[in-house]
Design an enzyme around this catalytic site. Structure first.
Site: not given
Length: 334
Positions: A177, A190
């Site tokens: 990401s 995360y």
């Protein structure tokens, strides 16, 4: 010959070399996925499902992996109907990527079917909320799924991938990401897991250098149109700041299909680091760290833009602080 002329000639040569590198079409690492076996975790929805669809359309054999047998059966049926592929080109394995014994069994079963040519570590999730208010169970789930969910299948498959690479090109793909270069507000576990995946990918890239027929690819999407976005309205202050600090706009979230196209293009070309959005050029250039870019042209671009990007990030940092403090004060008043 004066200094100005020498500088002009040097710049001209650099520009010519850059254009030459950018125009050179390197041979594809994997020209086609036809007949290749692609193993995909987190394959019952989102990017994983979209990657599976595109692989099947190219004639690949696909192993889908997810925790839910029901979701996998539905995904498999959907893929067969949409791609019109024969059932002997697709199978699924039920496994939690965060449990080593389960994902190791899935890898071994897939290898009994066919040698794996492409390993796609895609499974990932998040639990929104401030760290101090998050449960240890949620934190463990995020770390196990996002980080161990990459390490475990790779650890089990690696001996076979190395052996297979003596005769065929092998690709290892990590779906990370842009958050691996810039924090995601209100999602600390995360963020940490994605930074760790980036470290894993960079480490494996160099660890596997002796095996010339193996490439490591890390694809970094931005916000993708997945069920995660539908849950943001319940996250209050976190959602408000995400829209300003992380530039979240649900209407402009990229589709899983677009991200999947970037995945296939990147692994075929053997590229290491790929962003699926334009803003990724800024984020990656500012957060790349010691490891240089793949191409000469990209390195020159990042060198030239380093100072302008750093100035922009300095201004942006002040805006971030303002948005976070304002949002926090607004919610305390409610």
């Amino acid at each position: 010959m004066d200094a100005a002329l020498l500088m002009y000639l040097a710049l001209t040569v650099c520009l010519a070399i850059t254009i030459l590198f950018l125009m050179t079409n390197k041979a594809a690492f994997i020209p086609s996925l036809n007949g290749k076996h692609v193993f995909i975790t987190g394959a019952s929805s989102g990017i994983g499902l979209a990657v599976a669809r595109k692989c099947l359309l190219e004639g690949a054999f696909v192993t889908l992996v997810s925790r839910s047998s029901k979701n996998l059966e539905e995904a498999m049926s959907k893929l067969i109907n949409e791609t019109q592929c024969s059932q002997d080109r697709i199978q699924y394995q039920v496994a939690d990527v965060g449990e080593y014994s389960a994902i190791a069994d899935a890898v071994r079963s897939a290898l009994l079917w066919k040698p794996i040519d492409v390993l796609v570590c895609n499974a990932g999730l998040t639990r929104g909320g401030f760290l101090g208010k998050s449960s240890i169970k949620d934190i463990d789930t995020v770390i196990r799924t996002n980080l161990n969910g990459c390490i475990y299948p790779l650890h089990e498959a690696l001996p076979s991938l190395i052996e297979h690479s003596s005769r065929h090109p092998v690709s290892i793909v990590f779906i990370s990401s842009l958050i691996s270069f810039f924090f995601m507000y209100g999602h600390s576990a995360y963020t940490a897991s994605k930074f760790a995946v980036r470290g894993l990918a960079e480490s494996m890239r160099f660890e596997l250098l002796p095996y010339r027929n193996i490439r490591v690819t890390m694809v970094c999407p931005g916000f993708v149109n997945t069920p995660f976005l539908n849950d943001l309205e319940d996250q209050g202050e976190v959602a408000e700041v995400l829209r300003k600090v992380n530039l979240l706009n649900e209407k402009h979230a990229e589709s899983p299909g677009h991200a999947a196209s970037c995945v296939l293009d990147s692994l075929k070309r053997g590229k290491f680091l790929v962003s699926t959005q334009q803003i990724g050029s800024f984020v990656v250039a500012m957060g790349r760290g010691y490891t240089p870019a793949d191409s000469f042209g990209r390195n020159l671009f990042e060198i030239a833009m380093l100072v302008p990007f750093r100035i922009f990030s300095f201004v942006f940092q002040h805006n971030i602080r303002h948005h976070i403090i304002s949002a926090s004060q607004n919610y305390r008043k409610r």
